[in-house]
Write a protein that holds these residues in place. Structure first.
Motif, PDB file in Angstrom:
ATOM      1  N   CYS A   1       0.849  -1.205   0.000  1.00 24.13           N
ATOM      2  CA  CYS A   1       0.000   0.000   0.000  1.00 24.13           C
ATOM      3  C   CYS A   1       0.879   1.248   0.000  1.00 24.13           C
ATOM      4  O   CYS A   1       0.595   2.232  -0.690  1.00 24.13           O
ATOM      5  N   ILE A   2       1.959   1.220   0.768  1.00 25.64           N
ATOM      6  CA  ILE A   2       2.813   2.395   0.903  1.00 25.64           C
ATOM      7  C   ILE A   2       3.743   2.548  -0.300  1.00 25.64           C
ATOM      8  O   ILE A   2       3.835   3.623  -0.892  1.00 25.64           O
ATOM      9  N   ALA A   3       4.427   1.475  -0.684  1.00 22.21           N
ATOM     10  CA  ALA A   3       5.552   1.628  -1.594  1.00 22.21           C
ATOM     11  C   ALA A   3       5.308   1.187  -3.030  1.00 22.21           C
ATOM     12  O   ALA A   3       6.059   1.567  -3.921  1.00 22.21           O
ATOM     13  N   GLU A   4       4.292   0.380  -3.288  1.00 19.39           N
ATOM     14  CA  GLU A   4       4.165  -0.205  -4.625  1.00 19.39           C
ATOM     15  C   GLU A   4       2.966   0.283  -5.430  1.00 19.39           C
ATOM     16  O   GLU A   4       3.001   0.277  -6.649  1.00 19.39           O
ATOM     17  N   VAL A   5       1.888   0.659  -4.746  1.00 17.29           N
ATOM     18  CA  VAL A   5       0.704   1.086  -5.491  1.00 17.29           C
ATOM     19  C   VAL A   5       0.992   2.442  -6.144  1.00 17.29           C
ATOM     20  O   VAL A   5       1.399   3.373  -5.466  1.00 17.29           O
ATOM     21  N   PRO A   6       0.827   2.560  -7.468  1.00 18.66           N
ATOM     22  CA  PRO A   6       1.169   3.823  -8.118  1.00 18.66           C
ATOM     23  C   PRO A   6       0.118   4.906  -7.860  1.00 18.66           C
ATOM     24  O   PRO A   6      -1.056   4.599  -7.651  1.00 18.66           O
ATOM     25  N   SER A   7       0.577   6.148  -7.881  1.00 13.22           N
ATOM     26  CA  SER A   7      -0.362   7.267  -7.868  1.00 13.22           C
ATOM     27  C   SER A   7       0.257   8.419  -8.647  1.00 13.22           C
ATOM     28  O   SER A   7       1.419   8.377  -9.022  1.00 13.22           O
ATOM     29  N   MET A   8      -0.539   9.428  -8.905  1.00 14.88           N
ATOM     30  CA  MET A   8      -0.130  10.518  -9.791  1.00 14.88           C
ATOM     31  C   MET A   8       0.471  11.668  -8.980  1.00 14.88           C
ATOM     32  O   MET A   8      -0.063  12.035  -7.928  1.00 14.88           O
ATOM     33  N   ALA A   9       1.571  12.235  -9.473  1.00 13.55           N
ATOM     34  CA  ALA A   9       2.134  13.445  -8.870  1.00 13.55           C
ATOM     35  C   ALA A   9       2.948  14.182  -9.923  1.00 13.55           C
ATOM     36  O   ALA A   9       3.450  13.571 -10.864  1.00 13.55           O
TER      37      ALA A   9
ATOM     38  N   GLY B   1       5.122  19.310  -6.669  1.00 10.02           N
ATOM     39  CA  GLY B   1       5.210  17.859  -6.566  1.00 10.02           C
ATOM     40  C   GLY B   1       4.407  17.298  -5.412  1.00 10.02           C
ATOM     41  O   GLY B   1       3.881  16.198  -5.485  1.00 10.02           O
ATOM     42  N   MET B   2       4.312  18.053  -4.322  1.00  6.46           N
ATOM     43  CA  MET B   2       3.616  17.567  -3.132  1.00  6.46           C
ATOM     44  C   MET B   2       2.090  17.587  -3.262  1.00  6.46           C
ATOM     45  O   MET B   2       1.392  16.983  -2.458  1.00  6.46           O
ATOM     46  N   VAL B   3       1.573  18.289  -4.256  1.00  3.30           N
ATOM     47  CA  VAL B   3       0.112  18.403  -4.393  1.00  3.30           C
ATOM     48  C   VAL B   3      -0.485  17.042  -4.747  1.00  3.30           C
ATOM     49  O   VAL B   3      -0.106  16.458  -5.765  1.00  3.30           O
ATOM     50  N   PRO B   4      -1.389  16.517  -3.917  1.00  2.00           N
ATOM     51  CA  PRO B   4      -2.004  15.226  -4.259  1.00  2.00           C
ATOM     52  C   PRO B   4      -2.963  15.384  -5.440  1.00  2.00           C
ATOM     53  O   PRO B   4      -3.730  16.344  -5.497  1.00  2.00           O
ATOM     54  N   ILE B   5      -2.870  14.470  -6.387  1.00  2.00           N
ATOM     55  CA  ILE B   5      -3.655  14.562  -7.623  1.00  2.00           C
ATOM     56  C   ILE B   5      -4.534  13.333  -7.762  1.00  2.00           C
ATOM     57  O   ILE B   5      -4.106  12.213  -7.499  1.00  2.00           O
ATOM     58  N   ARG B   6      -5.779  13.574  -8.156  1.00  2.00           N
ATOM     59  CA  ARG B   6      -6.713  12.471  -8.403  1.00  2.00           C
ATOM     60  C   ARG B   6      -6.149  11.549  -9.478  1.00  2.00           C
ATOM     61  O   ARG B   6      -5.756  12.008 -10.544  1.00  2.00           O
TER      62      ARG B   6
ATOM     63  N   GLU C   1       5.062  25.055 -16.957  1.00  2.00           N
ATOM     64  CA  GLU C   1       4.402  23.832 -17.403  1.00  2.00           C
ATOM     65  C   GLU C   1       4.840  22.739 -16.446  1.00  2.00           C
ATOM     66  O   GLU C   1       6.022  22.636 -16.124  1.00  2.00           O
ATOM     67  N   ALA C   2       3.897  21.955 -15.977  1.00  2.00           N
ATOM     68  CA  ALA C   2       4.237  20.876 -15.049  1.00  2.00           C
ATOM     69  C   ALA C   2       3.692  19.568 -15.604  1.00  2.00           C
ATOM     70  O   ALA C   2       2.560  19.514 -16.077  1.00  2.00           O
ATOM     71  N   TYR C   3       4.523  18.539 -15.568  1.00  2.00           N
ATOM     72  CA  TYR C   3       4.099  17.234 -16.071  1.00  2.00           C
ATOM     73  C   TYR C   3       3.918  16.269 -14.903  1.00  2.00           C
ATOM     74  O   TYR C   3       4.856  16.031 -14.141  1.00  2.00           O
ATOM     75  N   ALA C   4       2.706  15.751 -14.788  1.00  2.00           N
ATOM     76  CA  ALA C   4       2.435  14.759 -13.746  1.00  2.00           C
ATOM     77  C   ALA C   4       2.549  13.380 -14.354  1.00  2.00           C
ATOM     78  O   ALA C   4       2.272  13.187 -15.531  1.00  2.00           O
ATOM     79  N   ARG C   5       2.993  12.425 -13.546  1.00  2.00           N
ATOM     80  CA  ARG C   5       3.045  11.041 -14.021  1.00  2.00           C
ATOM     81  C   ARG C   5       2.816  10.091 -12.861  1.00  2.00           C
ATOM     82  O   ARG C   5       2.891  10.488 -11.704  1.00  2.00           O
ATOM     83  N   LEU C   6       2.546   8.833 -13.219  1.00  2.00           N
ATOM     84  CA  LEU C   6       2.393   7.825 -12.178  1.00  2.00           C
ATOM     85  C   LEU C   6       3.775   7.464 -11.652  1.00  2.00           C
ATOM     86  O   LEU C   6       4.757   7.466 -12.388  1.00  2.00           O
ATOM     87  N   GLY C   7       3.839   7.186 -10.378  1.00  2.00           N
ATOM     88  CA  GLY C   7       5.088   6.760  -9.774  1.00  2.00           C
ATOM     89  C   GLY C   7       4.774   5.965  -8.526  1.00  2.00           C
ATOM     90  O   GLY C   7       3.606   5.802  -8.156  1.00  2.00           O
ATOM     91  N   ARG C   8       5.823   5.468  -7.901  1.00  2.00           N
ATOM     92  CA  ARG C   8       5.613   4.619  -6.721  1.00  2.00           C
ATOM     93  C   ARG C   8       6.227   5.249  -5.487  1.00  2.00           C
ATOM     94  O   ARG C   8       7.238   5.954  -5.567  1.00  2.00           O
TER      95      ARG C   8
END
Lengths: 208, 69
Positions: A30-38, A61-66, A139-146
């Protein structure tokens, strides 16, 4: 197994009949492997504010994104092969703000996303304050990461595993950071753990 | 300089709660109660709001607009 709480932003599950180490593996996934957007890459075109470029980029970068895990791929798993990414593995945000006659606060709501569904969790996160005449254009690019790469990609804030009332009973509590519903974080963690175990099974030479 | 966006310890979003927190505390409300109502239950998140000062507000008055030519 029993769901003790599911409020969207947090879940509490009572686990029974599994090993503590297996339950803890789910927690750690849950903490380290599930990807989310930032937001990861920021191109600063203009910054005459009092904050340095890198501080501003860090705040973004710290802004949580849906996050939509169905529609977006991790850049390393995307089939585009483009180091700059494609519409399936990155989302562009644009920020263009100019200080008028008095001090103004630029918030996460001022970020314009190219994808309507991928947007900051809250519209009112202050990013920067501008005095009259100052401006920020980027311009800011968000991507999935772990989460194992950087904490900004952690989909959950707190994930705990505590002992239940009886022996062999554990309570897994996961609190979402906002990008994904807490329940989805747990489900995805189980899916990814299973995938990894399968990889081990194949590597050792077991049945597919 | 400005309120951090997330809690340093747990990563919970706190940035968007600072303006309402300050407004209500300056309006005479009990800080602890306001924090409860903002949904900050852990002390790591609570200290973020209690101990933060937006120094940027003290700096910005010195950055007045340059006279336009």
């Amino acid at each position: 197994m029993k769901v003790l709480e599911d409020s969207g932003s947090s879940v509490a599950l009572q686990l029974e009949g599994i090993d503590r180490s297996y339950a803890n593996a789910i927690r750690r996934f849950c903490i380290a492997e599930v990807p989310s957007m930032a937001i990861d890459d920021v191109v600063i075109l203009e910054n005459s504010s009092v904050l340095y470029d890198e501080i501003l980029a860090h705040r973004l970068g710290m802004v949580p994104i849906r996050t939509d895990l169905e529609r977006y791929n991790l850049p390393e798993e995307c089939d585009c092969g483009n180091p700059l990414g494609c519409h399936k593995c990155r989302v562009l945000f644009v920020l263009d703000a100019k200080g008028k006659d008095k001090v103004m606060t630029v918030t996460s709501g001022d970020l314009v996303s190219e994808d309507r569904d991928v947007r900051p969790v809250s519209e009112s996160i202050p990013l920067i304050k501008l005095a009259a005449g100052q401006s920020v254009k980027l311009e800011a690019y968000a991507r999935l990461g772990r989460g194992k790469e950087h904490a900004k990609w952690q989909p959950c804030t707190v994930a705990t595993l505590t002992d239940g009332k009886k022996e062999g009973v554990f309570i897994l509590t996961v609190e979402s950071a906002g990008g994904l519903p807490a329940k989805q974080v747990v489900l995805k963690a189980i899916e990814l753990l299973e995938k990894k175990l399968k990889e081990i099974q194949v590597a050792v030479g077991g049945p597919d | 300089m400005m309120i951090p966006i997330r809690c340093f310890t747990c990563g919970n979003l706190i940035g968007d709660k600072f303006v309402p927190f300050q407004g209500r505390v300056k309006g005479g409300e009990e800080p602890g109660k306001v924090l409860d109502e903002l949904g900050l239950k852990r002390y790591c998140c609570r200290r973020m709001l209690i101990s933060s000062i937006d120094v940027i507000d003290q700096v910005l008055p010195f950055y007045s607009r340059k006279p336009e030519l």
